[in-house]
Write a protein that holds these residues in place. Structure first.
Motif, PDB file in Angstrom:
ATOM      1  N   CYS A   4      67.331 -66.016 -43.866  1.00 56.50           N
ATOM      2  CA  CYS A   4      66.178 -66.573 -44.559  1.00 56.50           C
ATOM      3  C   CYS A   4      64.934 -65.742 -44.218  1.00 56.50           C
ATOM      4  N   SER A  11      72.283 -67.942 -43.173  1.00 51.57           N
ATOM      5  CA  SER A  11      72.864 -69.014 -43.960  1.00 51.57           C
ATOM      6  C   SER A  11      74.062 -68.492 -44.735  1.00 51.57           C
ATOM      7  N   ARG A  13      75.513 -70.875 -46.898  1.00 49.38           N
ATOM      8  CA  ARG A  13      75.598 -71.910 -47.926  1.00 49.38           C
ATOM      9  C   ARG A  13      74.974 -71.400 -49.227  1.00 49.38           C
ATOM     10  N   PHE A  41      70.679 -68.650 -51.670  1.00 47.05           N
ATOM     11  CA  PHE A  41      71.182 -69.438 -50.538  1.00 47.05           C
ATOM     12  C   PHE A  41      70.267 -70.614 -50.232  1.00 47.05           C
ATOM     13  N   ARG A  42      70.825 -71.624 -49.596  1.00 48.21           N
ATOM     14  CA  ARG A  42      70.032 -72.728 -49.041  1.00 48.21           C
ATOM     15  C   ARG A  42      69.745 -72.406 -47.587  1.00 48.21           C
ATOM     16  N   CYS A  43      68.498 -72.598 -47.161  1.00 47.34           N
ATOM     17  CA  CYS A  43      68.151 -72.373 -45.759  1.00 47.34           C
ATOM     18  C   CYS A  43      68.746 -73.499 -44.916  1.00 47.34           C
ATOM     19  N   GLN A  44      69.350 -73.129 -43.778  1.00 51.12           N
ATOM     20  CA  GLN A  44      70.007 -74.104 -42.907  1.00 51.12           C
ATOM     21  C   GLN A  44      69.042 -74.800 -41.966  1.00 51.12           C
ATOM     22  N   ASP A  45      67.829 -74.252 -41.792  1.00 50.78           N
ATOM     23  CA  ASP A  45      66.840 -74.828 -40.877  1.00 50.78           C
ATOM     24  C   ASP A  45      66.028 -75.891 -41.616  1.00 50.78           C
TER      25      ASP A  45
END
Length: 127
Positions: A4, A11, A13, A41-45
């Motif tokens: 990210c 990430s 996802r 992508f979707r950020c994991q944070d």
């Protein structure tokens, strides 16, 4: 997997995919367009302000770019060499290329009128 740009967390996802079109340097006087499949992508944070981000390819893409990184560098160098001038004996590519007395006709939005460069309006109905 991509990191990210907002927080740096990696990430895996994938949110979605799409085709990105980049202009690149001409080959044999023919324009080149690169069609590149990229992933969003979707950020994991959960604390990150970015919900999603698009992967970037080093040396080829950059954020919001519609040109390849190589073509962008060439155009920046050219702009610096010209220092804002169009060059000796050259006209800018933009602007009115017609004679200065020739009117430009445009349609007025949401009316039945057409406008000419002289500011006079005439009806286009019944023609």
């Amino acid at each position: 997997m991509a990191a990210c740009p907002g927080c740096g967390v990696a990430s895996a996802r994938v949110h979605s995919r799409y085709v990105r079109r980049l202009a690149d340097s001409a080959v044999g006087h023919r324009g080149v367009v690169i069609e590149l499949g990229v992933r969003r992508f979707r950020c994991q944070d959960s604390a990150c302000t970015r919900a999603t981000f698009v992967e970037q390819i080093d040396g080829l893409t950059f954020r919001y770019g519609r040109r390849s990184a190589g073509l962008q560098r060439v155009l920046q160098r050219l702009a610096l060499m010209l220092a804002g001038r169009a060059g000796p004996g050259r006209r800018p590519a933009c602007g009115n290329t017609r004679g200065h007395r020739e009117p430009v006709h445009t349609a007025a939005p949401h009316t039945g009128l057409a406008r000419s460069g002289g500011g006079h309006a005439k009806s286009t109905r019944g023609r």
